[in-house]
Design a protein around this motif. Structure first.
Motif, PDB file in Angstrom:
ATOM      1  N   TYR B  76       0.703  -1.218   0.011  1.00 32.30           N
ATOM      2  CA  TYR B  76      -0.068   0.020  -0.179  1.00 32.30           C
ATOM      3  C   TYR B  76       0.672   1.248  -0.138  1.00 32.30           C
ATOM      4  CZ  TYR B  76      -3.821   3.042   1.686  1.00 32.30           C
ATOM      5  OH  TYR B  76      -4.606   4.223   1.881  1.00 32.30           O
ATOM      6  N   SER B  80       1.439   4.035  -2.922  1.00 26.89           N
ATOM      7  CA  SER B  80       1.243   5.736  -2.816  1.00 26.89           C
ATOM      8  C   SER B  80       2.392   6.247  -2.987  1.00 26.89           C
ATOM      9  CB  SER B  80       0.990   5.593  -1.221  1.00 26.89           C
ATOM     10  OG  SER B  80      -0.362   5.252  -0.955  1.00 26.89           O
ATOM     11  N   ASN B 201      -4.388  11.819   1.811  1.00 25.11           N
ATOM     12  CA  ASN B 201      -4.353  10.480   2.266  1.00 25.11           C
ATOM     13  C   ASN B 201      -3.227   9.643   1.669  1.00 25.11           C
ATOM     14  OD1 ASN B 201      -5.460   8.887   4.260  1.00 25.11           O
ATOM     15  ND2 ASN B 201      -7.303   8.725   3.095  1.00 25.11           N
ATOM     16  N   PRO B 205      -2.500   7.890   6.768  1.00 28.62           N
ATOM     17  CA  PRO B 205      -3.936   7.514   6.859  1.00 28.62           C
ATOM     18  C   PRO B 205      -4.595   8.446   7.541  1.00 28.62           C
ATOM     19  CG  PRO B 205      -2.454   5.785   7.294  1.00 28.62           C
ATOM     20  CD  PRO B 205      -1.578   6.770   7.282  1.00 28.62           C
ATOM     21  N   THR B 207      -8.058   9.271   9.351  1.00 28.74           N
ATOM     22  CA  THR B 207      -9.418   8.247   9.739  1.00 28.74           C
ATOM     23  C   THR B 207     -10.786   8.773   9.116  1.00 28.74           C
ATOM     24  OG1 THR B 207      -8.266   8.658  12.232  1.00 28.74           O
ATOM     25  CG2 THR B 207     -10.482   7.551  11.963  1.00 28.74           C
ATOM     26  N   GLN B 208     -11.390   7.828   8.569  1.00 30.16           N
ATOM     27  CA  GLN B 208     -12.334   8.096   7.571  1.00 30.16           C
ATOM     28  C   GLN B 208     -13.567   8.595   8.245  1.00 30.16           C
ATOM     29  OE1 GLN B 208     -13.106   4.857   4.935  1.00 30.16           O
ATOM     30  NE2 GLN B 208     -14.712   5.761   4.007  1.00 30.16           N
ATOM     31  N   TRP B 213     -10.740  14.249   7.448  1.00 33.69           N
ATOM     32  CA  TRP B 213     -11.292  13.414   6.250  1.00 33.69           C
ATOM     33  C   TRP B 213     -12.136  13.978   5.309  1.00 33.69           C
ATOM     34  CZ3 TRP B 213     -15.409  10.976   4.028  1.00 33.69           C
ATOM     35  CH2 TRP B 213     -15.054   9.778   3.071  1.00 33.69           C
ATOM     36  N   GLU B 226      -6.876   7.064  -4.176  1.00 36.29           N
ATOM     37  CA  GLU B 226      -7.717   6.164  -3.881  1.00 36.29           C
ATOM     38  C   GLU B 226      -7.854   5.307  -5.150  1.00 36.29           C
ATOM     39  OE1 GLU B 226      -9.746   5.216  -1.634  1.00 36.29           O
ATOM     40  OE2 GLU B 226      -9.410   6.562  -0.043  1.00 36.29           O
ATOM     41  N   ARG B 229      -4.919   3.205  -5.719  1.00 42.52           N
ATOM     42  CA  ARG B 229      -4.848   1.910  -4.870  1.00 42.52           C
ATOM     43  C   ARG B 229      -6.054   1.032  -4.948  1.00 42.52           C
ATOM     44  NH1 ARG B 229      -3.013   6.201  -0.810  1.00 42.52           N
ATOM     45  NH2 ARG B 229      -5.346   6.486  -0.602  1.00 42.52           N
ATOM     46  N   THR B 233      -6.646  -2.280  -2.891  1.00 41.13           N
ATOM     47  CA  THR B 233      -7.664  -2.382  -1.790  1.00 41.13           C
ATOM     48  C   THR B 233      -8.979  -2.957  -1.946  1.00 41.13           C
ATOM     49  OG1 THR B 233      -8.388  -0.152  -2.385  1.00 41.13           O
ATOM     50  CG2 THR B 233      -6.711  -0.120  -0.821  1.00 41.13           C
TER      51      THR B 233
END
Lengths: 321, 266
Positions: B76, B80, B201, B205, B207-208, B213, B226, B229, B233
Motif C-alpha cells: 500500500y 502511494s 491520504n 492515513p 481516519t475515515q 477526512w 484512491e 490503490r 484495496t
C-alpha cells in the motif's frame, strides 16, 4: 514546372505578393498601435520598416507572422493566411533576443526545429553554412551573443523560407558585425528571397534596403527607394533679412514646405533651396541670405514626428500585457 | 501568354510546399525533449531519488505486513509513494512550459508548423514517460526491499492505473507553468503537492469520517490516490472518482484557458 494547367488558378494566382496588408489596424485595449496600413511587398524585395520605437513596426510584424490577429483588415503572406504560410515553412523570423532553450545544445536546437518541417536542408549542412559546426555540442546557454544570433539564422533558413522577417536584427552589433551581417543577408537574397526588416536606423535602411517604408504612429508616412526617402528628408532652410516680401509667392515656389516671417527675419524650409534663393535675390530686397542644410536625422525625426509623440506611443510597440 | 509575369523560384512557390502530418509531432522532437529533461538534475532527484527515499522511510514501519485488501501495508505504501513520485515528476514536466515561455521558446515554436495540439501531446507523452520511470524505480525498490506483497496482476494493474492518474498532475503543472512566470513554478508546485499529498491520504492515513477526512476528500490528490490503490484495496468509492474527474477537468480547463491567452511576448 510547366504544368501550369493543373494549378488551381482560381484560388491561387501565379504571382502573389510576398506580403499583402489591406486596411490593417491593431488595438491594444484603448491604445491604437496600428492605424490602417495598406502595403504590398513584391517577391524578392528587400524592404525596411523604418520608424522610431513605438511606431507600430513590431506589432505589424507580429501580425504578418500570425502571432496576433489584426483588429480589422486583412493580412496575407504569399496569398495565404499567415498561419498557413508558416505551416508550409514559407515564413521565418529572426528576433533580436530570446527564442532559444539554454539547456539544449546547438545541434539539438537545429535538429528539433528541422524535425517540425516537411522539407529542410540537412542539419549538418546548415550548421556548417552558419559557421557553428564546431560548437554544435555546446549548450546554447554557453554560447556568445554572436553565436546565438548565427544559430537563430541557421534555424530561420532551415525551411528555405520565401519570406524572412528580421526585427531590429543588428541591435547591439558593432559596425563591423553589422556589415558582415548584411553582406550575408544580401548574398542570401540573391536567391530571390523576400526580406522585411524593422529598424530605427535611417542609415541602415538606406544602405541595405531596396525599398523603405517609413512608419510613424501606426501609419505609413512615406514609401519609396532610399534615394526618394532621402530626397524627402533632405530639405534645406533658407534665412534672410527682408523689407517687403510676398510670402504667398514664396510659398508657391516648387518644393517649399513652409514660410515664416518674424519681424524682418524670413525663414523658408524647402526641398529646392536654390530656387528660393534665386527668387529672394532677384525679386526682393533680401540681404544676409544664408542656406543651412538640415541634418538627415533631424529631417527623419520631423517626418516621423517622433520628437513629440514618443512618450505617448512608446508603450504600444508590441508589448501587450 | 501564361509567362508574362516573372515566376517565383520554384521552391518559393506555395503550391510546392507541404504541411507536416500530425501537426508536426515527431519522434526526433520527443527524443530531444526526453534527453533534455533527463539531463536536468532536479528532475532526476524528483523522479528517481525522492520517491524511493519516501518509500523506504514510510514503508519500514512496524505493521508493514498487516493485510490490506489483496496485499499488505508495505505494498500500500509502495503504490502511494510511486503515485506521489509520478505526480511530482509529471507536474514538473508540465511546469517546464514556464521556463520555455520565459526563454521565448514557446514563441519560437509558434513560428514553426508545430500545432498546439501536437505540442501538448508531446508534453503529455513526456510526463507519462517520466511518470513511468518514477513508478518503475519505486517498484524496483519495493522488490529489492522484499516487504511489499501482492500478486503480479495486482502489482501491474496498480502501476498502470497510477501512471494514468499522473496525467491529472501533468495538466496541473502546465496550468501553473502558464500562471507563474519564469522558473518559479516548481517552487510553488513542490510544497503544494506535498501539502496535497498529506491531505490526500497519500503519506499518512486519515481516519475515515473525521472532519479532517471530509476536508481532505475535496483536495486534488485524494481521488486519484484512491483510484491508483483501488486494485490493491479492492475498494473504489464513488466520491473518489468524482473528485478525480472534477480536478482533472479543472486543471485541463485551466491549462487550456491560459494557453489560449498566451499571446504576450515574454
Amino acid at each position: 514546372m510547366t504544368e501550369t494547367t493543373t494549378r488551381p488558378t482560381a484560388t491561387l494566382p501565379t504571382r502573389r505578393a510576398a506580403v499583402g496588408l489591406t486596411g490593417v489596424t491593431k488595438d491594444f485595449g484603448q491604445v491604437r498601435a496600428v492605424r490602417g496600413i495598406d502595403l504590398e511587398i513584391h517577391p524578392g524585395e528587400v524592404v525596411a520598416f523604418l520608424g522610431p520605437n513605438g511606431a507600430g513596426k513590431t506589432t505589424t510584424i507580429d501580425m504578418i507572422l500570425g502571432l496576433s490577429e489584426p483588429t480589422s483588415g486583412e493580412v496575407r503572406v504569399l496569398g495565404l493566411a499567415p498561419r498557413h504560410a508558416i505551416a508550409r515553412g514559407l515564413v521565418s523570423a529572426v528576433m533580436q533576443t530570446g527564442g532559444l532553450l539554454k539547456d539544449l545544445t546547438v545541434r539539438e536546437t537545429v535538429a528539433y526545429t528541422a524535425s517540425l518541417f516537411v522539407d529542410t536542408r540537412p542539419v549538418a549542412e546548415v550548421l556548417a553554412t552558419a559557421g557553428i559546426a564546431d560548437i554544435a555540442d555546446r549548450k546554447v546557454g554557453r554560447c556568445s551573443g554572436g553565436e546565438q544570433q548565427r544559430l537563430r539564422f541557421a534555424m530561420a533558413l532551415l525551411s528555405n523560407p520565401a519570406l524572412l522577417l528580421l526585427d531590429e536584427p543588428t541591435t547591439g552589433m558593432d559596425v563591423e558585425g553589422r556589415r558582415a551581417f548584411w553582406n550575408s543577408i544580401r548574398r542570401d537574397t540573391d536567391t530571390g528571397r523576400t526580406v522585411l526588416f524593422a529598424t530605427h536606423y535611417l542609415e541602415e535602411a538606406d544602405q541595405y534596403a531596396d525599398r523603405i517604408v517609413l512608419i510613424s504612429q501606426g501609419r505609413i508616412v512615406a514609401d519609396g527607394s532610399g534615394a526618394q526617402i532621402r530626397a524627402l528628408a533632405s530639405g534645406r532652410t533658407v534665412r534672410a533679412s527682408v523689407g517687403r516680401v510676398d510670402t504667398t509667392a514664396i510659398a508657391a515656389i516648387a518644393g517649399v514646405d513652409s514660410v515664416n516671417l518674424t519681424g524682418d527675419r524670413l525663414t523658408v524650409h524647402a526641398g529646392d533651396s536654390d530656387a528660393v534663393a534665386r527668387y529672394l535675390l532677384d525679386r526682393t530686397d533680401a540681404t544676409d541670405l544664408e542656406i543651412v542644410s538640415k541634418g538627415i536625422e533631424e529631417a527623419f525625426l520631423r517626418l516621423t514626428g517622433s520628437s513629440d509623440s514618443s512618450d505617448s506611443s512608446d508603450s504600444t510597440d508590441g508589448s501587450p500585457r | 501568354m501564361t509567362t508574362s509575369t516573372a515566376p517565383l523560384p520554384d521552391s518559393f512557390d506555395p503550391d510546392t510546399r507541404r504541411v507536416p502530418p500530425l501537426g508536426g509531432f515527431n519522434a526526433t522532437m520527443l527524443g530531444i525533449e526526453l534527453r533534455r529533461t533527463l539531463r536536468n538534475r532536479r528532475t532526476i532527484i524528483f523522479t528517481l531519488v525522492f520517491p524511493i527515499a519516501l518509500f523506504l522511510a514510510f514503508g519500514g514501519q512496524e505493521e508493514w505486513n498487516t493485510t490490506v485488501g489483496r496485499g499488505n501495508v508495505a505494498a500500500y505504501v509502495m503504490v502511494s509513494m510511486a503515485f506521489y513520485g509520478a505526480a511530482l515528476t509529471a507536474a514538473s514536466a508540465g511546469a517546464m512550459v514556464a521556463v520555455e515561455r520565459a526563454q521565448g521558446w514557446s514563441r519560437q515554436l509558434r513560428l514553426t508548423p508545430l500545432s498546439p495540439t501536437a505540442y501538448i501531446l508531446t508534453k503529455a507523452l513526456l510526463a507519462l514517460t517520466l511518470g513511468a520511470l518514477a513508478i518503475g524505480v519505486v517498484n524496483i525498490a519495493g522488490v529489492a526491499q522484499g516487504r511489499p506483497s501482492m500478486d503480479v496482476g495486482t502489482w501491474i494493474a496498480s502501476a498502470v492505473l497510477t501512471l494514468i492518474c499522473t496525467l491529472v498532475f501533468a495538466a496541473l503543472g502546465v496550468f501553473v507553468g502558464y500562471l507563474v512566470p519564469s522558473e518559479n513554478a516548481m517552487q510553488i508546485l513542490g510544497p503544494g503537492l506535498a501539502l496535497f499529498a498529506f491531505l490526500g491520504n497519500v503519506f499518512i492515513p486519515i481516519t475515515q469520517g473525521s472532519l479532517m477526512w471530509h476536508i481532505a476528500s475535496f483536495t486534488p490528490m485524494f481521488g486519484v490516490a484512491e483510484i491508483s490503490r483501488s486494485v490493491l484495496t479492492g475498494d473504489l468509492p464513488w466520491y473518489a472518482v468524482l473528485n478525480a474527474v472534477a480536478w482533472l477537468g479543472i486543471f485541463v480547463a485551466g491549462a487550456a484557458w491560459r494557453m489560449s491567452r498566451d499571446t504576450a511576448r515574454v
